[in-house]
Scaffold this active site. Structure first.
Site, PDB file in Angstrom:
ATOM      1  N   ASN A  46      37.061  30.978  23.494  1.00  0.00           N
ATOM      2  CA  ASN A  46      36.901  31.523  22.142  1.00  0.00           C
ATOM      3  C   ASN A  46      38.262  31.486  21.436  1.00  0.00           C
ATOM      4  O   ASN A  46      39.162  32.240  21.796  1.00  0.00           O
ATOM      5  CB  ASN A  46      36.362  32.950  22.258  1.00  0.00           C
ATOM      6  CG  ASN A  46      36.185  33.638  20.922  1.00  0.00           C
ATOM      7  OD1 ASN A  46      36.704  33.184  19.906  1.00  0.00           O
ATOM      8  ND2 ASN A  46      35.476  34.751  20.918  1.00  0.00           N
ATOM      9  N   HIS A  67      30.578  29.328  15.811  1.00  0.00           N
ATOM     10  CA  HIS A  67      31.771  29.917  16.424  1.00  0.00           C
ATOM     11  C   HIS A  67      31.548  29.917  17.932  1.00  0.00           C
ATOM     12  O   HIS A  67      30.483  30.319  18.425  1.00  0.00           O
ATOM     13  CB  HIS A  67      31.948  31.351  15.906  1.00  0.00           C
ATOM     14  CG  HIS A  67      32.860  32.175  16.758  1.00  0.00           C
ATOM     15  ND1 HIS A  67      34.135  31.765  17.064  1.00  0.00           N
ATOM     16  CD2 HIS A  67      32.671  33.358  17.408  1.00  0.00           C
ATOM     17  CE1 HIS A  67      34.696  32.671  17.844  1.00  0.00           C
ATOM     18  NE2 HIS A  67      33.834  33.640  18.070  1.00  0.00           N
ATOM     19  N   CYS A  90      36.765  36.418  14.197  1.00  0.00           N
ATOM     20  CA  CYS A  90      36.110  35.152  14.547  1.00  0.00           C
ATOM     21  C   CYS A  90      35.246  34.600  13.424  1.00  0.00           C
ATOM     22  O   CYS A  90      34.914  33.420  13.430  1.00  0.00           O
ATOM     23  CB  CYS A  90      35.280  35.340  15.815  1.00  0.00           C
ATOM     24  SG  CYS A  90      36.288  35.829  17.223  1.00  0.00           S
TER      25      CYS A  90
HETATM   26  O1  UT7 Z   1      33.720  36.689  18.948  1.00  0.00           O
HETATM   27  C1  UT7 Z   1      33.318  37.841  19.627  1.00  0.00           C
HETATM   28  C2  UT7 Z   1      34.166  38.034  20.865  1.00  0.00           C
HETATM   29  N1  UT7 Z   1      33.520  38.706  21.948  1.00  0.00           N
HETATM   30  C3  UT7 Z   1      32.525  38.177  22.684  1.00  0.00           C
HETATM   31  O2  UT7 Z   1      32.039  37.089  22.485  1.00  0.00           O
HETATM   32  C4  UT7 Z   1      32.025  39.002  23.859  1.00  0.00           C
HETATM   33  C5  UT7 Z   1      30.531  39.228  23.859  1.00  0.00           C
HETATM   34  N2  UT7 Z   1      30.154  39.810  25.136  1.00  0.00           N
HETATM   35  C6  UT7 Z   1      29.943  39.053  26.236  1.00  0.00           C
HETATM   36  O3  UT7 Z   1      29.994  37.825  26.170  1.00  0.00           O
HETATM   37  C7  UT7 Z   1      29.654  39.742  27.544  1.00  0.00           C
HETATM   38  O4  UT7 Z   1      29.344  41.085  27.318  1.00  0.00           O
HETATM   39  C8  UT7 Z   1      30.854  39.631  28.532  1.00  0.00           C
HETATM   40  C9  UT7 Z   1      31.038  38.175  28.963  1.00  0.00           C
HETATM   41  C10 UT7 Z   1      32.151  40.112  27.894  1.00  0.00           C
HETATM   42  C11 UT7 Z   1      30.585  40.466  29.785  1.00  0.00           C
HETATM   43  O5  UT7 Z   1      29.356  40.055  30.366  1.00  0.00           O
HETATM   44  P1  UT7 Z   1      28.285  41.135  30.781  1.00  0.00           P
HETATM   45  O6  UT7 Z   1      27.178  40.402  31.432  1.00  0.00           O
HETATM   46  O7  UT7 Z   1      27.969  41.937  29.554  1.00  0.00           O
HETATM   47  O8  UT7 Z   1      29.048  41.973  31.858  1.00  0.00           O
HETATM   48  P2  UT7 Z   1      29.369  43.541  31.873  1.00  0.00           P
HETATM   49  O9  UT7 Z   1      30.353  43.889  30.803  1.00  0.00           O
HETATM   50  O10 UT7 Z   1      28.081  44.277  31.911  1.00  0.00           O
HETATM   51  O11 UT7 Z   1      30.062  43.698  33.257  1.00  0.00           O
HETATM   52  C12 UT7 Z   1      29.371  43.434  34.464  1.00  0.00           C
HETATM   53  C13 UT7 Z   1      30.336  43.633  35.623  1.00  0.00           C
HETATM   54  C14 UT7 Z   1      31.147  44.924  35.523  1.00  0.00           C
HETATM   55  O12 UT7 Z   1      31.321  45.413  36.846  1.00  0.00           O
HETATM   56  P3  UT7 Z   1      30.422  46.652  37.369  1.00  0.00           P
HETATM   57  O13 UT7 Z   1      30.717  47.759  36.409  1.00  0.00           O
HETATM   58  O14 UT7 Z   1      29.013  46.164  37.264  1.00  0.00           O
HETATM   59  O15 UT7 Z   1      30.926  46.848  38.757  1.00  0.00           O
HETATM   60  C15 UT7 Z   1      32.481  44.467  34.986  1.00  0.00           C
HETATM   61  O16 UT7 Z   1      33.545  45.315  35.384  1.00  0.00           O
HETATM   62  O17 UT7 Z   1      31.303  42.570  35.604  1.00  0.00           O
HETATM   63  C16 UT7 Z   1      32.606  43.131  35.654  1.00  0.00           C
HETATM   64  N3  UT7 Z   1      33.530  42.227  34.963  1.00  0.00           N
HETATM   65  C17 UT7 Z   1      34.133  41.200  35.571  1.00  0.00           C
HETATM   66  N4  UT7 Z   1      34.076  40.761  36.847  1.00  0.00           N
HETATM   67  C18 UT7 Z   1      34.805  39.660  37.122  1.00  0.00           C
HETATM   68  C19 UT7 Z   1      33.907  42.259  33.656  1.00  0.00           C
HETATM   69  N5  UT7 Z   1      34.758  41.239  33.414  1.00  0.00           N
HETATM   70  C20 UT7 Z   1      34.911  40.574  34.575  1.00  0.00           C
HETATM   71  C21 UT7 Z   1      35.649  39.445  34.968  1.00  0.00           C
HETATM   72  N6  UT7 Z   1      35.573  39.021  36.257  1.00  0.00           N
HETATM   73  N7  UT7 Z   1      36.421  38.750  34.099  1.00  0.00           N
END
Ligand code: UT7
Length: 339
Positions: free
Chosen positions: A283, A253, A113
């Protein structure tokens, strides 16, 4: 040595749109979760007959048209992507052929990215030697995505952007200063591990579709992205003795809205001046900064005399920031843009 400028911009997104509701029918997710965690409402995805080279060609053709330039005026085509046309040859060579850019040397770079800002730094170095350079950033992640993995599949979209860089210091968007960085010691936090020489794809992984899996530790990526992009922006401002209040816009980005808001906070910049259209395009990796810049020009948000800071962060990790001075408005065409 004379500075170089972006003298024309082309962008392309495929016509097919995948909404959050569409995704919620494909995997265990919801529109509400995706919007609140990322700000993304939809993404554009390539049609079956589109490829990384064809997306790139659309954007590159638009940039040439805007510049009223023939393809054989290009000396170089630098193409950044994490999703190449094939292993070899370089996607840039396919684009060179499609454009009929008979004089151009063509090569790919893999930068994730942050790749566009890194590749632009190289394009700038070539342009300062008198070369005319097409810098392209393209991502077609939908073709190489694990559509069962809700942790990553909801985040990305397809698109391509192209800029023409020339040694024209009084015209277009002057590439005033740039600092880009990498830290390969953190490569394991965000990677697509299968398919290279370290991890050839075992047949059982192919059978499960797992070779497309992106391994991402989302929260670590989030923290690093905010910290690295903010630090790089501060570095570029310090290097050029530029005050934050002299910056009209941050062109980031488009990772996700929460990251952009956090970067605004770190930089003590109003969120309204950190451009975002992540809701429409998600993204788009190497393409995202160019799509953002193109959209800002089309929305008439930019005017001569403004100073812009672009920031990016991605796998590698690689990241960076650039200071751009808007001397004249470059021609821009954004094919497929949402109205
Ligand atoms: O250019 C770089 C590319 N990458 C990025 O920009 C990603 C950077 N990271 C983020 O933006 C965030 O970490 C995410 C958007 C990917 C995730 O958000 P988060 O607030 O960090 O959520 P999390 O990973 O802590 O997950 C929270 C919960 C989990 O469930 P449990 O374990 O609490 O039951 C995940 O399994 O949300 C769940 N989850 C989802 N639920 C519904 C993860 N993805 C999804 C989804 N839909 N798509």
């Amino acid at each position: 040595m004379a500075k170089s400028s972006i003298v024309s911009i082309g962008a392309y997104v495929p016509p097919k749109i995948l909404s959050n509701d569409d995704l919620s029918r494909m995997m265990e997710t919801s529109d509400e979760w995706i919007r609140t965690r990322t700000g993304i409402h939809q993404r554009h995805v390539a049609l079956p007959d589109e490829t990384t080279a064809s997306l790139s060609y659309q954007a590159a053709s638009a940039a040439l048209k805007g510049a009223q330039m023939a393809a054989d005026e290009l000396d170089w085509i630098l193409l950044c992507t994490d999703t190449p046309e094939m292993w070899t040859p370089a996607t840039a060579c396919f684009v060179q052929d499609l454009l009929k850019a008979g004089r151009a040397s063509a090569i790919d770079l893999t930068g994730g990215c942050a790749g566009f800002l890194q590749t632009l730094e190289l394009g700038d170095a070539l342009a300062r030697q008198g070369k005319t350079v097409m810098v392209i950033g393209t991502e077609l992640l939908s073709r190489s995505m694990d559509w069962t993995d809700r942790n990553t599949a909801v985040l990305f979209g397809d698109g391509a952007g192209a800029v023409i860089v020339q040694p024209k210091p009084e015209q277009g968007i002057r590439l005033t200063h740039s600092r880009t960085f990498s830290d390969g010691s953190q490569a394991d936090i965000l990677q697509k591990p299968y398919g290279g020489t370290r991890n050839p794809i075992p047949p059982e992984i192919v059978a499960q579709g797992g070779h497309h899996r992106i391994h991402m530790e989302g929260q670590k990526v989030f923290r690093q992205a905010v910290h690295r992009m903010s630090d790089a922006a501060k570095q570029v401002l310090a290097d050029t003795a530029t005050a934050a209040q002299d910056i009209s816009w941050v062109v980031p980005h488009q990772a996700n809205q929460r990251i952009l808001d956090a970067v605004a906070g770190e930089l003590r910049f109003p969120t309204s001046k950190v451009f975002s259209h992540v809701r429409n395009y998600a993204n788009t990796g190497s393409a995202s900064v160019i799509l953002a810049l193109a959209d800002m020009l089309i929305q008439n948000l930019l005017e001569p005399g403004q100073r812009l800071v672009s920031v990016a962060f991605g796998d590698g990790f690689s990241w960076g920031a650039a200071l751009w001075d808007l001397l004249t408005l470059p021609p821009v065409e954004f094919v497929g843009r949402d109205l």
